[in-house]
Design an enzyme around this catalytic site. Structure first.
Site, short mmCIF file in Angstrom:
data_model
loop_
_atom_site.label_atom_id
_atom_site.label_comp_id
_atom_site.label_asym_id
_atom_site.label_seq_id
_atom_site.Cartn_x
_atom_site.Cartn_y
_atom_site.Cartn_z
N GLU A 34 0.85 -1.20 0.00
CA GLU A 34 0.00 0.00 0.00
C GLU A 34 0.88 1.24 0.00
O GLU A 34 1.78 1.37 0.82
CB GLU A 34 -0.90 -0.03 1.25
CG GLU A 34 -1.62 1.28 1.57
CD GLU A 34 -2.48 1.82 0.42
OE1 GLU A 34 -3.33 1.07 -0.09
OE2 GLU A 34 -2.27 3.00 0.02
N ASN A 42 -10.13 4.53 -0.81
CA ASN A 42 -11.43 5.19 -0.87
C ASN A 42 -12.48 4.42 -0.09
O ASN A 42 -13.48 4.98 0.35
CB ASN A 42 -11.92 5.26 -2.33
CG ASN A 42 -11.43 6.51 -3.03
OD1 ASN A 42 -11.02 7.46 -2.39
ND2 ASN A 42 -11.50 6.49 -4.34
N ARG A 283 -27.25 8.99 -11.03
CA ARG A 283 -26.30 9.99 -10.56
C ARG A 283 -25.90 10.98 -11.66
O ARG A 283 -25.79 12.18 -11.41
CB ARG A 283 -25.07 9.28 -10.02
CG ARG A 283 -25.40 8.48 -8.79
CD ARG A 283 -24.29 7.59 -8.34
NE ARG A 283 -24.51 7.24 -6.94
CZ ARG A 283 -23.63 6.60 -6.19
NH1 ARG A 283 -22.46 6.25 -6.69
NH2 ARG A 283 -23.88 6.34 -4.93
N LEU A 437 -19.37 -1.24 -3.56
CA LEU A 437 -18.94 -2.09 -2.45
C LEU A 437 -19.16 -3.56 -2.77
O LEU A 437 -18.35 -4.42 -2.44
CB LEU A 437 -19.67 -1.71 -1.15
CG LEU A 437 -18.93 -0.74 -0.22
CD1 LEU A 437 -17.56 -1.27 0.15
CD2 LEU A 437 -18.81 0.62 -0.80
P1 ADP Z 1 -11.02 -0.24 -4.25
O1 ADP Z 1 -12.34 0.30 -3.80
O2 ADP Z 1 -11.01 -0.68 -5.65
O3 ADP Z 1 -10.46 -1.21 -3.26
P2 ADP Z 1 -9.53 1.87 -2.92
O4 ADP Z 1 -9.38 3.29 -3.34
O5 ADP Z 1 -10.37 1.59 -1.72
O6 ADP Z 1 -10.04 1.04 -4.20
O7 ADP Z 1 -8.10 1.23 -2.62
C1 ADP Z 1 -7.02 1.32 -3.52
C2 ADP Z 1 -5.73 1.41 -2.72
O8 ADP Z 1 -4.60 1.24 -3.58
C3 ADP Z 1 -5.55 2.74 -2.02
O9 ADP Z 1 -5.33 2.54 -0.65
C4 ADP Z 1 -4.32 3.35 -2.73
O10 ADP Z 1 -3.55 4.18 -1.90
C5 ADP Z 1 -3.57 2.12 -3.15
N1 ADP Z 1 -2.62 2.35 -4.26
C6 ADP Z 1 -2.85 3.10 -5.38
N2 ADP Z 1 -1.78 3.09 -6.19
C7 ADP Z 1 -0.84 2.32 -5.59
C8 ADP Z 1 0.51 1.93 -5.93
N3 ADP Z 1 1.10 2.35 -7.05
N4 ADP Z 1 1.18 1.13 -5.06
C9 ADP Z 1 0.60 0.71 -3.89
N5 ADP Z 1 -0.65 1.06 -3.52
C10 ADP Z 1 -1.38 1.84 -4.35
#
Ligand code: ADP
Length: 455
Positions: A34, A42, A283, A437
């Site tokens: 992460e 999100n 929406r 979700l």
């Molecule tokens: P989803 O709802 O598809 O799970 P989220 O926005 O909840 O999407 O989660 C995506 C996660 O991936 C976020 O916590 C974001 O910070 C992380 N993320 C995005 N780009 C990268 C990256 N290059 N390397 C590691 N983590 C990443």
């Protein structure tokens, strides 16, 4: 540093953590990477409505629904641009995925509701606020079981390909370069690109300029996964489909401060005090209508039915009293006084509420609204300001129903899987509220299973 594991999950939001837990349950050692200092993405700040045709809760409330109806609304609500096979997998597995979450200890409320742009009462709400219930459930699993490692503050910048198979990733952490080898494969779960203004501008064709529109997204939603996948030949679909909500906080674009409690019991009025749209619509339809109003700004109006006491909280864990004291909501004992406080024409405003109440009683609504519950007729009355905000990117990496990533010729890219908002082709031109979700949970779980099986 160099590590080796079975399954690498890029991104620790709802999709990534579902994938990590499911891969582990299916026998794999897992590493979640992460880029932000904490898990959640999100997902943790989302409103967290979860759509599923529910054999128990819906019938207890006398709500008729079916898998077929959910599929049809999802497909047609996306202007028939979504992939039907992906939609069917999403809808059929939405309720089993709720049971899976419950088996991991997560709790959902019994009440089913219609979420904004969800078009039907099939939304489930977690007991814990926002998306914290999802993330804490997965975190508990990770803490209680050996074999899932989490690397925070580590951004993946490259996929390693060997002999036509994705075999690892490269990135940078706080201490420098990180290389991880995967015995089985890599799952991309990096979320959407709602917080990447340049990428939004590059792909946006459906909206007026979005350069100055704020977003509900966390700052890490920058579309990294799309770039990673495209570099090795993955197919990207539907990138022009960017979803806005008419529900942004005027200062921040975030959803917090939103005073609606489900669709049925609130109306929108513009700066003249007039209604302007069916508030149960899609929406994109509501946001387009809002963009045509003065200053592209509106007020959400509710009454005591939504807030029986001053301590009653909205979906973002904020009490109405707290919002009023911060001037983020306005409160009055009469509609005339509320109109005065928010600076709209009182005659228009009183008439708008009166006509809405007549529609609740059965007079056809002039905007075609059909979702009603109670009238807006009980003091205190409340108003909260809202503006358009970028919320979700429907486009992304093309996958099959096993969450395997496809290349531009429709062939499977071995060792590469994707799930969540980073994928495309499910929601078409417009995602139904409450379907995200379900999507991230269902496809996260499938991606974990596929990667564990080295499918
Ligand atoms: P989803 O709802 O598809 O799970 P989220 O926005 O909840 O999407 O989660 C995506 C996660 O991936 C976020 O916590 C974001 O910070 C992380 N993320 C995005 N780009 C990268 C990256 N290059 N390397 C590691 N983590 C990443």
């Amino acid at each position: 540093v160099e590590y080796t594991t079975d399954v690498i999950v890029i991104g620790g939001g709802g999709a990534g953590l579902a994938a990590a837990v499911s891969a582990h349950q299916n026998g794999a050692a897992v590493m979640v990477v992460e880029k932000m200092p904490r898990l959640g993405g999100n997902t943790i700040i989302s409103g967290s409505a979860y759509n599923a045709v529910d054999p128990k809760r819906q019938s207890a409330q006398g709500i008729e629904d079916s898998i077929e109806k959910h599929i049809k609304q999802t497909y047609e609500g996306g202007d028939k641009q979504g992939n039907l096979a992906l939609i069917e997998t999403l809808v059929e597995n939405a309720y089993p995925a709720i049971e899976w979450l419950e088996s991991l200890g997560m709790e959902f409320k019994e009440d089913i509701f219609t979420v904004l742009g969800g078009l039907w009462p099939r939304a489930h709400k977690p007991v814990k606020p926002l998306g914290t219930g999802f993330i804490s459930t997965y975190e508990n699993y990770i803490n209680e079981n050996e074999g899932v490692t989490v690397l925070l503050d580590t951004e993946i910048t490259e996929l390693i390909v060997d002999n036509n198979r994705v075999v690892g990733v490269k990135g940078k952490g706080l201490e420098g370069e990180v290389i991880i080898n995967a015995n089985n494969g890599v799952i991309i779960a990096t979320g959407g690109f709602g917080a990447n203004i340049a990428m939004r501008d590059q792909y946006n064709t459906n909206w007026p300029s979005l350069t100055n529109i704020k977003t509900t997204n966390h700052p890490g939603a920058t579309g990294d996964g799309l770039t990673l996948a495209e570099k090795i030949g993955a197919s990207l679909v539907g990138l022009e489909n960017i979803q806005l909500l008419p529900m942004g906080d005027p200062e921040t674009g975030s959803l917090s401060g939103n005073i609606e409690q489900g669709v049925e019991n609130r109306i929108f009025v513009n700066k003249d005090g007039n209604r302007f749209v069916d508030e149960g619509e899609r929406r994109d339809v509501m946001t387009k209508a809002l963009m045509e109003q003065k200053d592209a700004a509106m007020w959400v109006i509710v009454d005591k039915n939504s807030y029986p006491t001053g301590e009653t909280k909205n979906n973002f864990n904020e009490s109405i009293d707290e919002l009023v004291s911060q001037n983020r909501a306005f409160k009055a004992d009469t509609l005339e006084d509320l109109a005065k406080q928010i600076g709209v024409n009182p005659d228009n405003f009183v008439k708008a509420v009166k006509e809405f109440n007549e529609a609740v009683d059965g007079t056809p609504d002039k905007f075609g609204r059909t979702l009603f519950d109670k009238k807006i007729d009980t003091a205190p009355f409340y108003a909260g300001a809202r503006v358009p905000t970028v919320h979700h990117t429907m486009g992304g990496i093309e996958i099959n129903t096993s969450a395997q990533v496809l290349d531009k010729d429709g062939n499977i890219i071995h060792g590469l899987y994707a799930a969540g908002e980073v994928t495309g082709g499910i929601h078409g031109a417009n995602r139904l509220g409450g379907n995200a979700l379900a999507d991230i949970t269902v496809y996260g779980k499938i991606a974990g299973e596929s990667a564990a099986a080295k499918k």
